[in-house]
Scaffold this active site. Structure first.
Site, PDB file in Angstrom:
ATOM      1  N   GLN A 146       0.831  -1.217   0.000  1.00 50.20           N
ATOM      2  CA  GLN A 146       0.000   0.000   0.000  1.00 50.20           C
ATOM      3  C   GLN A 146       0.864   1.265   0.000  1.00 50.20           C
ATOM      4  OE1 GLN A 146      -3.151   0.612  -0.474  1.00 50.20           O
ATOM      5  NE2 GLN A 146      -3.680  -1.555  -0.701  1.00 50.20           N
ATOM      6  N   SER A 147       2.043   1.211  -0.574  1.00 43.98           N
ATOM      7  CA  SER A 147       2.951   2.359  -0.571  1.00 43.98           C
ATOM      8  C   SER A 147       2.355   3.582  -1.271  1.00 43.98           C
ATOM      9  CB  SER A 147       4.251   1.968  -1.285  1.00 43.98           C
ATOM     10  OG  SER A 147       5.056   3.114  -1.496  1.00 43.98           O
ATOM     11  N   ASN A 148       2.323   4.692  -0.545  1.00 41.47           N
ATOM     12  CA  ASN A 148       1.925   5.968  -1.152  1.00 41.47           C
ATOM     13  C   ASN A 148       3.046   6.512  -2.022  1.00 41.47           C
ATOM     14  OD1 ASN A 148      -0.651   6.355   0.366  1.00 41.47           O
ATOM     15  ND2 ASN A 148       0.742   6.338   2.110  1.00 41.47           N
ATOM     16  N   VAL A 179       5.217   4.858  -3.826  1.00 36.51           N
ATOM     17  CA  VAL A 179       5.237   4.206  -5.142  1.00 36.51           C
ATOM     18  C   VAL A 179       4.180   4.835  -6.057  1.00 36.51           C
ATOM     19  CG1 VAL A 179       4.554   2.037  -6.274  1.00 36.51           C
ATOM     20  CG2 VAL A 179       6.294   2.030  -4.460  1.00 36.51           C
TER      21      VAL A 179
END
Ligand SMILES: *Cc1c(COP(=O)(O)O)cnc(C)c1O
Length: 338
Positions: free
Chosen positions: A74-76, A78
Protein backbone atom coordinates in the site's frame (compact mmCIF):
# COMPACT_ATOMS: atom_id res chain seq x y z
CA UNK A 1 20.73 23.19 -4.44
CA UNK A 2 17.32 24.30 -3.13
CA UNK A 3 16.47 25.81 -6.51
CA UNK A 4 17.21 22.57 -8.38
CA UNK A 5 13.65 21.32 -8.44
CA UNK A 6 10.94 20.49 -10.93
CA UNK A 7 7.50 21.81 -10.00
CA UNK A 8 5.18 18.86 -9.33
CA UNK A 9 3.40 19.95 -6.12
CA UNK A 10 0.76 22.59 -5.47
CA UNK A 11 2.72 24.93 -3.20
CA UNK A 12 2.52 26.45 -0.70
CA UNK A 13 0.22 23.92 0.96
CA UNK A 14 -2.39 25.46 3.27
CA UNK A 15 -1.96 25.62 7.03
CA UNK A 16 -5.25 25.59 8.94
CA UNK A 17 -6.11 25.96 12.63
CA UNK A 18 -7.49 22.92 14.47
CA UNK A 19 -8.94 24.74 17.47
CA UNK A 20 -11.68 22.24 18.26
CA UNK A 21 -9.21 19.37 18.49
CA UNK A 22 -6.82 21.71 20.33
CA UNK A 23 -9.50 22.55 22.92
CA UNK A 24 -10.17 18.85 23.42
CA UNK A 25 -6.49 18.45 24.28
CA UNK A 26 -6.48 21.51 26.57
CA UNK A 27 -4.71 23.88 24.13
CA UNK A 28 -5.65 27.53 23.72
CA UNK A 29 -7.05 28.67 20.35
CA UNK A 30 -4.20 29.23 17.89
CA UNK A 31 -2.00 26.58 19.51
CA UNK A 32 -2.76 23.64 17.16
CA UNK A 33 -2.42 23.77 13.38
CA UNK A 34 -2.50 21.32 10.49
CA UNK A 35 -0.08 21.79 7.59
CA UNK A 36 -1.82 20.14 4.66
CA UNK A 37 0.81 18.25 2.72
CA UNK A 38 -1.96 15.79 1.92
CA UNK A 39 -2.93 18.51 -0.58
CA UNK A 40 0.25 18.55 -2.66
CA UNK A 41 -1.75 17.25 -5.63
CA UNK A 42 -0.36 14.65 -8.07
CA UNK A 43 -2.50 11.49 -8.06
CA UNK A 44 -3.92 11.98 -4.59
CA UNK A 45 -1.00 13.86 -3.07
CA UNK A 46 1.05 13.40 0.07
CA UNK A 47 4.53 14.17 1.36
CA UNK A 48 6.46 12.26 -1.33
CA UNK A 49 5.61 14.86 -3.99
CA UNK A 50 7.95 17.42 -2.40
CA UNK A 51 10.79 14.89 -2.39
CA UNK A 52 10.06 13.91 -5.99
CA UNK A 53 10.48 17.53 -7.12
CA UNK A 54 14.17 17.24 -6.21
CA UNK A 55 14.66 13.57 -7.08
CA UNK A 56 13.17 13.99 -10.57
CA UNK A 57 15.27 17.10 -11.21
CA UNK A 58 18.34 15.06 -10.28
CA UNK A 59 17.22 12.14 -12.50
CA UNK A 60 16.78 14.43 -15.51
CA UNK A 61 20.09 16.21 -14.83
CA UNK A 62 21.78 12.78 -14.94
CA UNK A 63 20.09 11.91 -18.22
CA UNK A 64 18.02 9.09 -16.73
CA UNK A 65 14.90 7.83 -18.52
CA UNK A 66 13.38 5.43 -15.96
CA UNK A 67 12.45 5.89 -12.30
CA UNK A 68 12.88 2.75 -10.19
CA UNK A 69 11.58 2.56 -6.64
CA UNK A 70 9.69 0.32 -4.24
CA UNK A 71 7.64 0.02 -1.09
CA UNK A 72 5.07 -2.01 0.77
CA UNK A 73 1.94 -3.12 -1.05
CA UNK A 74 0.00 0.00 0.00
CA UNK A 75 2.95 2.36 -0.57
CA UNK A 76 1.92 5.97 -1.15
CA UNK A 77 5.46 6.73 -2.30
CA UNK A 78 5.24 4.21 -5.14
CA UNK A 79 1.92 5.68 -6.31
CA UNK A 80 3.30 9.24 -6.39
CA UNK A 81 6.57 8.17 -8.07
CA UNK A 82 4.60 6.45 -10.85
CA UNK A 83 2.51 9.59 -11.29
CA UNK A 84 5.60 11.84 -11.40
CA UNK A 85 7.18 9.62 -14.05
CA UNK A 86 4.05 9.86 -16.20
CA UNK A 87 3.89 13.61 -15.82
CA UNK A 88 7.51 13.94 -16.95
CA UNK A 89 7.39 11.32 -19.71
CA UNK A 90 9.74 8.92 -17.93
CA UNK A 91 9.34 5.16 -17.70
CA UNK A 92 8.80 3.67 -14.24
CA UNK A 93 9.42 0.29 -12.60
CA UNK A 94 8.25 -0.33 -9.04
CA UNK A 95 8.94 -3.15 -6.60
CA UNK A 96 6.02 -3.92 -4.29
CA UNK A 97 6.21 -6.15 -1.22
CA UNK A 98 3.92 -9.17 -0.99
CA UNK A 99 2.08 -11.10 -3.69
CA UNK A 100 -0.12 -9.62 -6.36
CA UNK A 101 -3.52 -9.40 -4.63
CA UNK A 102 -6.48 -11.10 -6.27
CA UNK A 103 -8.46 -7.89 -6.00
CA UNK A 104 -6.82 -4.46 -6.10
CA UNK A 105 -7.77 -2.09 -3.27
CA UNK A 106 -6.48 1.26 -2.02
CA UNK A 107 -3.20 2.41 -3.54
CA UNK A 108 -2.93 -0.71 -5.72
CA UNK A 109 -5.96 0.48 -7.72
CA UNK A 110 -4.13 3.73 -8.42
CA UNK A 111 -0.84 1.96 -9.17
CA UNK A 112 -2.55 -0.21 -11.78
CA UNK A 113 -4.26 2.84 -13.25
CA UNK A 114 -1.00 4.79 -13.47
CA UNK A 115 0.58 1.76 -15.12
CA UNK A 116 4.24 1.44 -14.07
CA UNK A 117 5.91 -1.93 -14.55
CA UNK A 118 5.12 -3.65 -11.23
CA UNK A 119 7.41 -6.31 -9.74
CA UNK A 120 5.70 -8.27 -6.94
CA UNK A 121 8.65 -9.22 -4.79
CA UNK A 122 7.15 -11.37 -2.01
CA UNK A 123 7.57 -10.66 1.68
CA UNK A 124 10.58 -8.42 2.15
CA UNK A 125 11.82 -6.43 5.11
CA UNK A 126 13.16 -2.88 4.74
CA UNK A 127 16.66 -3.96 3.72
CA UNK A 128 15.30 -6.64 1.41
CA UNK A 129 13.22 -4.02 -0.34
CA UNK A 130 16.22 -1.69 -0.74
CA UNK A 131 18.20 -4.59 -2.22
CA UNK A 132 15.34 -5.42 -4.62
CA UNK A 133 15.28 -1.81 -5.84
CA UNK A 134 19.03 -2.02 -6.54
CA UNK A 135 18.80 -5.32 -8.46
CA UNK A 136 15.76 -4.10 -10.39
CA UNK A 137 17.61 -0.93 -11.41
CA UNK A 138 20.51 -3.12 -12.58
CA UNK A 139 18.11 -5.20 -14.69
CA UNK A 140 16.67 -2.02 -16.22
CA UNK A 141 20.21 -0.87 -17.08
CA UNK A 142 21.02 -4.25 -18.66
CA UNK A 143 18.01 -3.75 -20.91
CA UNK A 144 19.71 -0.62 -22.25
CA UNK A 145 17.79 2.02 -20.33
CA UNK A 146 19.05 4.60 -17.83
CA UNK A 147 17.50 3.97 -14.42
CA UNK A 148 17.34 6.43 -11.53
CA UNK A 149 16.98 4.40 -8.33
CA UNK A 150 14.92 6.12 -5.65
CA UNK A 151 15.29 4.57 -2.18
CA UNK A 152 12.26 3.50 -0.12
CA UNK A 153 10.31 6.63 0.82
CA UNK A 154 12.58 8.80 -1.36
CA UNK A 155 14.76 9.17 1.73
CA UNK A 156 18.04 10.27 0.13
CA UNK A 157 19.57 13.63 1.11
CA UNK A 158 18.39 14.98 -2.25
CA UNK A 159 14.82 13.83 -1.56
CA UNK A 160 15.01 15.38 1.90
CA UNK A 161 15.63 18.77 0.26
CA UNK A 162 11.88 18.86 -0.38
CA UNK A 163 11.39 19.18 3.36
CA UNK A 164 14.26 21.62 3.84
CA UNK A 165 12.28 23.83 1.50
CA UNK A 166 9.02 22.99 3.33
CA UNK A 167 10.50 24.12 6.67
CA UNK A 168 11.10 27.57 5.17
CA UNK A 169 7.58 27.62 3.72
CA UNK A 170 6.12 26.76 7.14
CA UNK A 171 8.11 29.40 9.02
CA UNK A 172 6.84 31.94 6.49
CA UNK A 173 3.27 30.92 7.34
CA UNK A 174 3.65 30.56 11.13
CA UNK A 175 6.90 32.18 12.33
CA UNK A 176 6.38 31.32 16.02
CA UNK A 177 5.95 27.54 15.47
CA UNK A 178 7.28 25.55 18.44
CA UNK A 179 7.30 22.04 17.04
CA UNK A 180 6.17 20.03 14.02
CA UNK A 181 4.80 16.53 14.63
CA UNK A 182 5.27 14.10 11.74
CA UNK A 183 4.91 10.38 10.97
CA UNK A 184 8.31 8.75 10.38
CA UNK A 185 8.56 5.93 7.88
CA UNK A 186 11.95 6.19 6.20
CA UNK A 187 12.60 9.35 8.24
CA UNK A 188 13.39 11.52 5.20
CA UNK A 189 10.61 14.01 5.87
CA UNK A 190 11.68 14.42 9.49
CA UNK A 191 15.34 14.77 8.45
CA UNK A 192 14.61 17.45 5.84
CA UNK A 193 12.55 19.50 8.29
CA UNK A 194 15.34 19.31 10.89
CA UNK A 195 17.91 20.44 8.32
CA UNK A 196 15.63 23.32 7.32
CA UNK A 197 15.03 24.45 10.91
CA UNK A 198 18.67 23.81 11.91
CA UNK A 199 17.48 22.29 15.19
CA UNK A 200 16.29 18.79 16.10
CA UNK A 201 14.14 20.23 18.92
CA UNK A 202 11.69 21.68 16.38
CA UNK A 203 10.53 18.28 15.07
CA UNK A 204 8.89 15.38 16.92
CA UNK A 205 8.83 12.24 14.77
CA UNK A 206 6.44 9.38 15.47
CA UNK A 207 7.93 6.06 14.38
CA UNK A 208 5.39 3.94 12.47
CA UNK A 209 7.71 0.90 12.41
CA UNK A 210 8.93 0.92 8.80
CA UNK A 211 12.66 1.10 9.29
CA UNK A 212 15.21 -0.37 11.69
CA UNK A 213 17.76 2.09 13.08
CA UNK A 214 15.45 5.07 12.53
CA UNK A 215 17.06 7.57 14.96
CA UNK A 216 20.51 7.07 13.44
CA UNK A 217 19.06 7.36 9.92
CA UNK A 218 17.29 10.64 10.77
CA UNK A 219 20.46 12.10 12.34
CA UNK A 220 22.60 11.09 9.34
CA UNK A 221 20.14 12.20 6.64
CA UNK A 222 19.50 15.52 8.41
CA UNK A 223 23.24 16.23 8.53
CA UNK A 224 23.71 15.23 4.86
CA UNK A 225 20.68 17.24 3.73
CA UNK A 226 22.00 20.34 5.52
CA UNK A 227 25.35 19.97 3.71
CA UNK A 228 23.56 19.40 0.38
CA UNK A 229 21.44 22.52 0.96
CA UNK A 230 24.46 24.59 2.04
CA UNK A 231 23.08 25.08 5.57
CA UNK A 232 24.78 24.76 8.97
CA UNK A 233 24.66 21.33 10.65
CA UNK A 234 21.50 20.95 12.77
CA UNK A 235 21.95 21.18 16.54
CA UNK A 236 20.48 18.87 19.18
CA UNK A 237 19.39 15.23 19.10
CA UNK A 238 16.63 13.46 17.20
CA UNK A 239 13.21 13.49 18.95
CA UNK A 240 11.25 10.30 18.34
CA UNK A 241 8.18 8.66 19.83
CA UNK A 242 8.73 4.93 19.45
CA UNK A 243 5.65 3.88 21.41
CA UNK A 244 2.94 4.13 18.72
CA UNK A 245 3.94 1.23 16.46
CA UNK A 246 1.79 -1.50 18.00
CA UNK A 247 2.39 -4.92 16.45
CA UNK A 248 4.40 -3.44 13.55
CA UNK A 249 4.33 -1.39 10.36
CA UNK A 250 0.78 -1.15 9.09
CA UNK A 251 -0.72 -2.89 12.13
CA UNK A 252 -3.78 -1.00 13.39
CA UNK A 253 -3.61 0.26 16.98
CA UNK A 254 -6.31 1.34 19.40
CA UNK A 255 -4.75 4.76 20.02
CA UNK A 256 -4.42 5.43 16.27
CA UNK A 257 -8.07 4.50 15.93
CA UNK A 258 -8.99 7.01 18.65
CA UNK A 259 -6.88 9.62 16.86
CA UNK A 260 -8.72 8.94 13.58
CA UNK A 261 -12.05 9.36 15.38
CA UNK A 262 -10.98 12.58 17.13
CA UNK A 263 -9.68 14.20 13.94
CA UNK A 264 -12.68 13.12 11.88
CA UNK A 265 -15.35 14.07 14.40
CA UNK A 266 -13.89 17.26 15.83
CA UNK A 267 -12.28 18.69 12.68
CA UNK A 268 -13.67 16.79 9.66
CA UNK A 269 -10.05 15.79 9.13
CA UNK A 270 -9.41 12.35 7.66
CA UNK A 271 -6.27 10.49 8.77
CA UNK A 272 -4.95 7.12 7.67
CA UNK A 273 -4.26 4.00 9.72
CA UNK A 274 -0.61 3.45 8.70
CA UNK A 275 1.02 6.89 9.14
CA UNK A 276 -0.99 9.93 10.11
CA UNK A 277 -3.23 8.11 12.61
CA UNK A 278 -0.19 6.91 14.56
CA UNK A 279 1.40 10.37 14.27
CA UNK A 280 -1.73 12.02 15.68
CA UNK A 281 -1.78 9.47 18.50
CA UNK A 282 1.79 10.60 19.24
CA UNK A 283 0.74 14.25 19.20
CA UNK A 284 -2.18 13.59 21.56
CA UNK A 285 0.12 11.79 24.03
CA UNK A 286 2.83 14.46 23.82
CA UNK A 287 0.37 17.32 24.47
CA UNK A 288 -1.32 15.48 27.34
CA UNK A 289 2.03 14.67 28.92
CA UNK A 290 3.15 18.29 28.60
CA UNK A 291 6.09 17.45 26.27
CA UNK A 292 4.94 19.90 23.56
CA UNK A 293 2.66 22.91 23.24
CA UNK A 294 3.78 24.95 26.27
CA UNK A 295 5.98 27.43 24.36
CA UNK A 296 4.18 28.03 21.09
CA UNK A 297 2.04 26.57 18.33
CA UNK A 298 2.15 22.85 17.55
CA UNK A 299 1.89 21.94 13.86
CA UNK A 300 0.65 18.54 12.77
CA UNK A 301 2.11 17.75 9.35
CA UNK A 302 -0.59 15.89 7.42
CA UNK A 303 1.45 13.71 5.08
CA UNK A 304 -1.46 12.17 3.15
CA UNK A 305 -2.13 8.44 2.87
CA UNK A 306 -5.91 8.44 2.54
CA UNK A 307 -5.99 5.73 -0.19
CA UNK A 308 -4.91 3.13 2.40
CA UNK A 309 -8.19 3.70 4.22
CA UNK A 310 -9.93 2.17 1.21
CA UNK A 311 -7.76 -0.93 1.26
CA UNK A 312 -8.74 -4.19 2.84
CA UNK A 313 -8.33 -4.79 5.77
CA UNK A 314 -8.51 -1.17 6.92
CA UNK A 315 -11.96 -0.54 5.50
CA UNK A 316 -13.40 -3.17 7.81
CA UNK A 317 -11.28 -1.91 10.72
CA UNK A 318 -13.01 1.44 10.41
CA UNK A 319 -16.39 -0.26 10.76
CA UNK A 320 -15.53 -2.86 13.40
CA UNK A 321 -12.43 -1.54 15.20
CA UNK A 322 -12.11 0.11 18.58
CA UNK A 323 -14.19 3.25 18.90
CA UNK A 324 -14.30 4.95 22.27
CA UNK A 325 -17.26 7.30 21.92
CA UNK A 326 -16.69 8.95 25.31
CA UNK A 327 -13.35 10.24 24.09
CA UNK A 328 -14.57 12.52 21.33
CA UNK A 329 -18.02 13.37 22.68
CA UNK A 330 -16.30 15.08 25.62
CA UNK A 331 -15.46 18.10 23.47
CA UNK A 332 -13.19 20.55 25.30
CA UNK A 333 -14.00 20.43 29.00
CA UNK A 334 -12.37 17.87 31.18
CA UNK A 335 -10.70 16.17 28.26
CA UNK A 336 -7.11 16.84 29.29
CA UNK A 337 -7.31 14.41 32.20
CA UNK A 338 -7.17 11.41 29.85
C1 LIG B 1 5.87 7.93 3.35
C2 LIG B 1 4.86 8.51 4.27
C3 LIG B 1 5.24 9.04 5.52
C4 LIG B 1 6.65 8.96 6.04
O1 LIG B 1 7.53 9.77 5.36
P1 LIG B 1 9.09 9.44 5.44
O2 LIG B 1 9.73 10.58 4.81
O3 LIG B 1 9.30 8.15 4.69
O4 LIG B 1 9.45 9.26 6.88
C5 LIG B 1 4.28 9.62 6.31
N1 LIG B 1 2.99 9.65 5.91
C6 LIG B 1 2.58 9.13 4.74
C7 LIG B 1 1.13 9.19 4.41
C8 LIG B 1 3.51 8.55 3.87
O5 LIG B 1 3.08 8.03 2.71
Amino acid sequence: MLDRRIALAHLPTPILPADRLGAHLGLEPGRLWVKHDDLTGLAGGGNKVRKLEYLCADALAQGCDTLVTGGGRQSNHVRMTAAAANRLGLACTVVLGGQRPERATGNVVLDELLGPEIVWAGDLDYRGLEAAITTTAARVAEAGRHPYAVPVGGASPIGALGYVQAAGELVGQLPEVEVVVVADGSGGTHAGLVAGFGDHARVLGVDVGTRPGLPEAVMATAADAAVTAGLPAPVGACRLDGARIGAGYGAPTADARRALDLAARLEGLVLDPVYTGKAMAGLVAAVREGRIGADGPVVFLHTGGMPALFATPYASWVREGVSDDEEWRGGGAGATAR
